[in-house]
Scaffold this active site. Structure first.
Site, PDB file in Angstrom:
ATOM      1  N   GLU A   1      -2.385   7.422   7.989  1.00 30.54           N
ATOM      2  CA  GLU A   1      -3.294   8.233   7.177  1.00 30.54           C
ATOM      3  C   GLU A   1      -4.223   9.011   8.081  1.00 30.54           C
ATOM      4  O   GLU A   1      -4.542   8.568   9.178  1.00 30.54           O
ATOM      5  CB  GLU A   1      -4.214   7.311   6.345  1.00 30.54           C
ATOM      6  CG  GLU A   1      -3.673   6.898   5.017  1.00 30.54           C
ATOM      7  CD  GLU A   1      -4.608   5.943   4.288  1.00 30.54           C
ATOM      8  OE1 GLU A   1      -5.750   5.716   4.738  1.00 30.54           O
ATOM      9  OE2 GLU A   1      -4.172   5.421   3.253  1.00 30.54           O
TER      10      GLU A   1
ATOM     11  N   HIS B   1     -14.233  -3.411   8.884  1.00 31.70           N
ATOM     12  CA  HIS B   1     -13.581  -2.986   7.640  1.00 31.70           C
ATOM     13  C   HIS B   1     -13.747  -4.006   6.523  1.00 31.70           C
ATOM     14  O   HIS B   1     -12.961  -4.044   5.587  1.00 31.70           O
ATOM     15  CB  HIS B   1     -12.087  -2.699   7.863  1.00 31.70           C
ATOM     16  CG  HIS B   1     -11.844  -1.668   8.928  1.00 31.70           C
ATOM     17  ND1 HIS B   1     -12.313  -0.389   8.829  1.00 31.70           N
ATOM     18  CD2 HIS B   1     -11.208  -1.738  10.126  1.00 31.70           C
ATOM     19  CE1 HIS B   1     -11.978   0.295   9.907  1.00 31.70           C
ATOM     20  NE2 HIS B   1     -11.313  -0.510  10.710  1.00 31.70           N
TER      21      HIS B   1
ATOM     22  N   ARG C   1      -7.075  -8.030  -9.050  1.00 31.22           N
ATOM     23  CA  ARG C   1      -7.773  -9.302  -9.273  1.00 31.22           C
ATOM     24  C   ARG C   1      -9.246  -9.001  -9.509  1.00 31.22           C
ATOM     25  O   ARG C   1      -9.663  -7.847  -9.430  1.00 31.22           O
ATOM     26  CB  ARG C   1      -7.641 -10.177  -8.025  1.00 31.22           C
ATOM     27  CG  ARG C   1      -8.101  -9.449  -6.764  1.00 31.22           C
ATOM     28  CD  ARG C   1      -8.182 -10.354  -5.569  1.00 31.22           C
ATOM     29  NE  ARG C   1      -8.262  -9.628  -4.314  1.00 31.22           N
ATOM     30  CZ  ARG C   1      -9.357  -9.136  -3.779  1.00 31.22           C
ATOM     31  NH1 ARG C   1     -10.520  -9.263  -4.390  1.00 31.22           N
ATOM     32  NH2 ARG C   1      -9.337  -8.484  -2.630  1.00 31.22           N
TER      33      ARG C   1
ATOM     34  N   LYS D   1       0.838  -1.202   0.000  1.00 31.83           N
ATOM     35  CA  LYS D   1       0.000   0.000   0.000  1.00 31.83           C
ATOM     36  C   LYS D   1       0.874   1.255   0.000  1.00 31.83           C
ATOM     37  O   LYS D   1       0.512   2.270  -0.604  1.00 31.83           O
ATOM     38  CB  LYS D   1      -0.913   0.003   1.222  1.00 31.83           C
ATOM     39  CG  LYS D   1      -2.029  -1.049   1.193  1.00 31.83           C
ATOM     40  CD  LYS D   1      -2.976  -0.819   2.378  1.00 31.83           C
ATOM     41  CE  LYS D   1      -3.683  -2.072   2.845  1.00 31.83           C
ATOM     42  NZ  LYS D   1      -4.757  -2.549   1.993  1.00 31.83           N
TER      43      LYS D   1
HETATM   44  P1  ADP Z   1      -7.863  -3.775   2.951  1.00 36.07           P
HETATM   45  O1  ADP Z   1      -6.626  -4.103   2.205  1.00 36.07           O
HETATM   46  O2  ADP Z   1      -7.961  -4.481   4.241  1.00 36.07           O
HETATM   47  O3  ADP Z   1      -9.067  -3.850   2.076  1.00 36.07           O
HETATM   48  P2  ADP Z   1      -8.147  -0.868   2.763  1.00 36.07           P
HETATM   49  O4  ADP Z   1      -7.015   0.087   2.754  1.00 36.07           O
HETATM   50  O5  ADP Z   1      -8.830  -1.108   1.470  1.00 36.07           O
HETATM   51  O6  ADP Z   1      -7.664  -2.231   3.390  1.00 36.07           O
HETATM   52  O7  ADP Z   1      -9.200  -0.365   3.842  1.00 36.07           O
HETATM   53  C1  ADP Z   1     -10.276  -1.160   4.252  1.00 36.07           C
HETATM   54  C2  ADP Z   1     -11.382  -0.301   4.854  1.00 36.07           C
HETATM   55  O8  ADP Z   1     -10.898   0.485   5.967  1.00 36.07           O
HETATM   56  C3  ADP Z   1     -11.986   0.713   3.930  1.00 36.07           C
HETATM   57  O9  ADP Z   1     -12.982   0.159   3.091  1.00 36.07           O
HETATM   58  C4  ADP Z   1     -12.540   1.741   4.906  1.00 36.07           C
HETATM   59  O10 ADP Z   1     -13.758   1.282   5.473  1.00 36.07           O
HETATM   60  C5  ADP Z   1     -11.513   1.761   6.005  1.00 36.07           C
HETATM   61  N1  ADP Z   1     -10.504   2.816   5.781  1.00 36.07           N
HETATM   62  C6  ADP Z   1      -9.346   2.682   5.100  1.00 36.07           C
HETATM   63  N2  ADP Z   1      -8.659   3.848   5.086  1.00 36.07           N
HETATM   64  C7  ADP Z   1      -9.392   4.746   5.757  1.00 36.07           C
HETATM   65  C8  ADP Z   1      -9.213   6.137   6.115  1.00 36.07           C
HETATM   66  N3  ADP Z   1      -8.131   6.809   5.765  1.00 36.07           N
HETATM   67  N4  ADP Z   1     -10.177   6.751   6.826  1.00 36.07           N
HETATM   68  C9  ADP Z   1     -11.290   6.057   7.212  1.00 36.07           C
HETATM   69  N5  ADP Z   1     -11.510   4.751   6.932  1.00 36.07           N
HETATM   70  C10 ADP Z   1     -10.574   4.093   6.213  1.00 36.07           C
HETATM   71  P1  ADP Z   2     -12.781  -7.902  -1.701  1.00 32.44           P
HETATM   72  O1  ADP Z   2     -11.952  -6.640  -1.640  1.00 32.44           O
HETATM   73  O2  ADP Z   2     -12.956  -8.464  -3.080  1.00 32.44           O
HETATM   74  O3  ADP Z   2     -14.032  -7.816  -0.943  1.00 32.44           O
HETATM   75  P2  ADP Z   2     -11.341  -9.315   0.415  1.00 32.44           P
HETATM   76  O4  ADP Z   2     -10.096  -8.561   0.683  1.00 32.44           O
HETATM   77  O5  ADP Z   2     -12.427  -9.277   1.409  1.00 32.44           O
HETATM   78  O6  ADP Z   2     -11.883  -8.987  -1.047  1.00 32.44           O
HETATM   79  O7  ADP Z   2     -10.934 -10.832   0.117  1.00 32.44           O
HETATM   80  C1  ADP Z   2     -11.443 -11.495  -0.998  1.00 32.44           C
HETATM   81  C2  ADP Z   2     -11.931 -12.841  -0.646  1.00 32.44           C
HETATM   82  O8  ADP Z   2     -10.881 -13.759  -0.672  1.00 32.44           O
HETATM   83  C3  ADP Z   2     -12.589 -12.945   0.699  1.00 32.44           C
HETATM   84  O9  ADP Z   2     -13.731 -13.745   0.602  1.00 32.44           O
HETATM   85  C4  ADP Z   2     -11.522 -13.586   1.538  1.00 32.44           C
HETATM   86  O10 ADP Z   2     -12.059 -14.301   2.593  1.00 32.44           O
HETATM   87  C5  ADP Z   2     -10.850 -14.460   0.531  1.00 32.44           C
HETATM   88  N1  ADP Z   2      -9.464 -14.654   0.855  1.00 32.44           N
HETATM   89  C6  ADP Z   2      -8.520 -13.719   0.978  1.00 32.44           C
HETATM   90  N2  ADP Z   2      -7.351 -14.273   1.246  1.00 32.44           N
HETATM   91  C7  ADP Z   2      -7.563 -15.600   1.304  1.00 32.44           C
HETATM   92  C8  ADP Z   2      -6.741 -16.726   1.533  1.00 32.44           C
HETATM   93  N3  ADP Z   2      -5.454 -16.607   1.780  1.00 32.44           N
HETATM   94  N4  ADP Z   2      -7.320 -17.936   1.511  1.00 32.44           N
HETATM   95  C9  ADP Z   2      -8.616 -18.067   1.244  1.00 32.44           C
HETATM   96  N5  ADP Z   2      -9.429 -17.066   1.011  1.00 32.44           N
HETATM   97  C10 ADP Z   2      -8.923 -15.839   1.045  1.00 32.44           C
HETATM   98 MG    MG Z   3      -9.431  -2.792   0.399  1.00 37.46          MG
END
Ligand code: ADP
Ligand code: ADP
Ligand code: MG
Length: 680
Positions: free
Chosen positions: A200, A235, A292, A116
């Site tokens: 952040e 989240h 993906r 990230k």
């Molecule tokens: P992940 O890789 O776990 O998906 P993300 O960076 O996409 O992590 O963040 C997941 C969630 O966390 C976001 O969908 C949002 O709900 C919350 N989030 C992430 N960054 C921020 C931020 N700067 N301020 C508030 N909420 C955040």
């Molecule tokens: P999205 O951003 O598409 O919602 P997530 O970050 O929640 O995706 O993860 C995508 C999906 O893949 C979820 O259903 C999660 O449980 C599954 N997943 C992620 N990593 C793994 C893993 N190492 N093994 C099995 N399932 C996984």
């Molecule tokens: Mg995300």
């Protein structure tokens, strides 16, 4: 086009990819773990190869083994689905080295977006807006704290290598910084093997809005508009929709352009999602890119009339994108709900077990294609399980994705509500009732969206358990009496004999009984007992709910579906029996009533004929009987180990072992039949 592909995944996404491949005339190879031998994705593919034991590390995450299977079966390409190996750049490289096409972006794009922090630096130079913060290399705690102070609290710490909502900490004030940093780094190293973090500004009441992008190898890159995934728990997404409510066309174009720029900056090819976090005023910032196909991609397919897996296959084969930007219009509105085996009342704890019954709403499955008038199907279900399958502790507990389409959001909402009411699952806890409250609640239905929606509305989303209404009890009683009738009809066959049936017929006066149920549902809170007095009449029953009395009669019965009259009201519902539990589905609600059967213990031996089941999930450690063996009541047949204890499954009566269904070392799920047994 490819002739044969391997699908390196399981569950709904493997089935989803297989459906498109079949439509395109491409053969499919499934891979599966020992826990998945009987699963749907194995059944729907043309070939299937066992790749290892249940734990993902020993099966679905074994890139080398999967590549060997692809080569051995003559597959030309590998589709990784999501999760598992889908964002693993080394795996993409290994595919290429083996002469296989990895259906995804180039490894270099995955590496560029994998961290990230590095991704944010790249985006900065591509003029993509970023949340104010620090994403550099300096990981000195004092320095990071100064950055936190500069950014201004609340501050969000994130694991650079994180995903799935893990490795994040919200910090409210400077004094809390060091402790949060330490625990964030601890989680980051244990979950992702890398303790690098970024900081952040933590936005207040933000929305999660993401853009689907697609690029080909001919230099084309388009966006397929946005998805709003603001409704989250921990989240993680719960409901997703497209388009985002209230999105003005200019902002859509601005976000789309920013996302395309992000993809171009890393030489992207294939399907990808650029995630933004947006303020209520519409200002938006790059968060991360998922390299993906996303879980929620169906809502985009529904509003754009595309098949994104088909696009992936065409792009991976070297074809240009099927559509240009100006051909990608939005038609209608789509919402997806993730149906999980989990218990929302217990902090969304996953629930494992067997799907004993699964009634799905009248949906057009993905395989069957479109609805009427060229519109998408009003209801689509993407699912990797069938009735009778188990949700095991090894993988994600998602049961299905329920996707609806409507001409507008109001119609989509109504369809979602209706479909959730018709989605009935018996055998494990699900979030269906919770989803229904969520979809029907004021905040979601009025599109008052932000990532804190669930927490803020917890009072209405988690209402205090209410008393079971008389109607639900009436359904359970009628179902019970009808089942008794069936049983006695089967026994006596001669229905002219008034003593041989259980219709409640008595020589002298009306027949009275007392039924006793316990409300087993409200997630472990104290169970409540209910008594229902029943007096038989020629055309129905007089029911006594302890003070309140009402006439009841059966209007119609079709399998589990019942229509009854209760007092002046006619009601429709369905009743499913699972052991002593009566699952009553009525008025869009699901009640679980444990029947206290006075005869149960007297008749145990007979009831146990047929199959003997596992009392809990565990492992078979000994099989003491063999097929065809005559056994005596009480003989030990199978020994299981579960929760560090041994459990002996013994013969309930004298009888014959007809079939042994598991071997020593096998994992079995709760309620799984272990052997077929015929009582003597
Ligand atoms: P992940 O890789 O776990 O998906 P993300 O960076 O996409 O992590 O963040 C997941 C969630 O966390 C976001 O969908 C949002 O709900 C919350 N989030 C992430 N960054 C921020 C931020 N700067 N301020 C508030 N909420 C955040
Ligand atoms: P999205 O951003 O598409 O919602 P997530 O970050 O929640 O995706 O993860 C995508 C999906 O893949 C979820 O259903 C999660 O449980 C599954 N997943 C992620 N990593 C793994 C893993 N190492 N093994 C099995 N399932 C996984
Ligand atoms: Mg995300």
């Amino acid at each position: 086009m490819f002739k044969k592909i391997l699908i390196a995944n399981r569950g709904e996404i493997a089935c989803r990819v297989a459906a498109t491949a079949r439509r395109m005339g491409i053969k499919t190879v499934a891979v599966y773990s020992e826990a998945d031998a009987g699963s749907k994705h194995v059944a729907v593919c043309d070939e299937a190869v066992l790749i290892g034991p249940a734990p993902a590390k020993e099966s679905y995450l074994c890139g080398e083994r999967i590549i060997a299977v692809a080569l051995a079966t003559g597959a030309q390409a590998i589709h990784p689905g999501y999760g598992f190996l889908s964002e693993n750049a080394d795996f993409a490289d290994a595919c290429e080295q083996a002469g296989l096409v990895f259906i995804g972006p180039p490894a270099s794009s995955m590496r560029a977006m994998g961290s990230k922090s590095a991704a944010k630096s790249l985006m900065e130079s591509a003029d993509v807006p970023l949340v104010p913060g620090y994403h550099g290399d300096n990981q000195d705690p004092d320095f990071l704290q100064q950055q936190g102070d500069r950014i201004g609290y609340p501050v969000l710490l994130k694991a650079s290598a994180g995903g799935g909502g893990k490795g994040m900490r919200v910090i409210e004030k400077s004094e809390d910084f060091k402790a949060a940093l330490e625990s964030c780094k601890r989680e980051a190293i244990s979950s992702f093997g890398d303790d690098k973090v970024l900081a952040e500004k933590y936005l207040q009441r933000p929305r999660h809005i993401e853009i689907q992008v697609f690029a080909d190898t001919h230099g084309n890159c388009v966006y397929l508009h946005e998805r709003d995934c603001s409704v989250q728990r921990r989240h993680q997404k719960v409901l997703e929709e497209a388009p985002a409510p209230g999105m003005p066309p200019e902002r859509r174009a601005a976000m789309g352009t920013a996302a395309v720029n992000a993809a171009k900056a890393v030489g992207y090819v294939g399907a990808g999602t650029v995630e933004f976090i947006a303020n209520q005023d519409g200002s938006f910032y790059f968060m991360e890119m998922n390299t993906r196909l996303q879980v929620e991609h169906p809502v985009t397919e529904m509003i754009t009339g595309t098949d994104l897996v088909e696009w992936q296959l065409r792009v991976a084969f070297g074809e240009p994108l099927p559509k240009k930007q100006e051909e990608l219009a939005i038609h209608g509105h789509s919402i997806e709900a993730r149906i999980y085996a989990e218990n929302p009342e217990k902090g969304f704890l996953p629930s494992i077990g067997t799907l004993r019954h699964m009634d799905t709403p009248g949906a057009v499955s993905f395989e069957l294609g479109a609805g009427s008038n060229g519109d998408p199907a009003p209801v689509r279900i993407d699912s990797g399980v069938r009735e009778g399958d188990a949700i095991s502790p090894f993988y994600d507990p998602m049961i299905a994705k329920l996707i609806v389409w409507g001409a507008d959001r109001t119609q989509a909402l109504a369809r979602m509500s209706q479909a959730l009411a018709e989605f009935r699952i018996v055998g494990l806890a699900t979030n269906i009732a919770f989803l229904k409250r969520l979809v029907e609640g004021g905040a979601f239905s009025q599109a008052d969206l932000d990532t804190g929606l669930i927490e803020r509305n917890s009072d209405t989303l988690f209402p205090a358990p209410r008393a079971v209404p008389a109607g639900a009890l009436a359904f359970a009683v009628v179902a019970l009496i009808e089942a008794e009738k069936d049983a006695s009809a089967a026994v006596s066959k001669n229905s002219a004999d008034p003593f041989g049936n259980a219709l409640g017929w008595r020589l002298n006066g009306a027949y009275k009984r007392q039924f006793s149920f316990a409300d087993d549902y409200s997630a472990g809170t104290d169970t409540k007992a209910y008594q229902v007095g029943v007096t038989y009449h020629p055309h129905g029953w007089e029911l006594d709910f302890g003070g309140m009395e009402a006439e009841a009669s059966l209007l119609k019965r079709d399998g589990a579906e019942l229509s009854i009259n209760l007092g002046a009201t006619s009601m429709h519902g369905a009743v499913r029996r699972d052991g002593d539990n009566f699952h009553v589905f009525t008025g869009g609600r699901h009640f679980v009533l444990a029947y206290n059967d006075p005869m149960a213990h007297a008749g145990e031996a007979e009831a146990a004929g047929g199959r003997l089941t596992a009392p809990m999930p565990g492992k078979v450690v000994a099989v003491l009987a063999s097929k065809g063996q005559q056994v005596k009541k009480g003989d030990a047949l199978v020994i299981m180990e579960a929760m560090k204890m041994e459990h002996t499954i013994a013969a309930p009566s004298d009888g014959l072992v007809e079939e042994i269904l598991y071997q020593v070392g096998d994992q079995v799920t709760d309620g799984a039949p272990l052997l077929a047994f015929a009582a003597a």
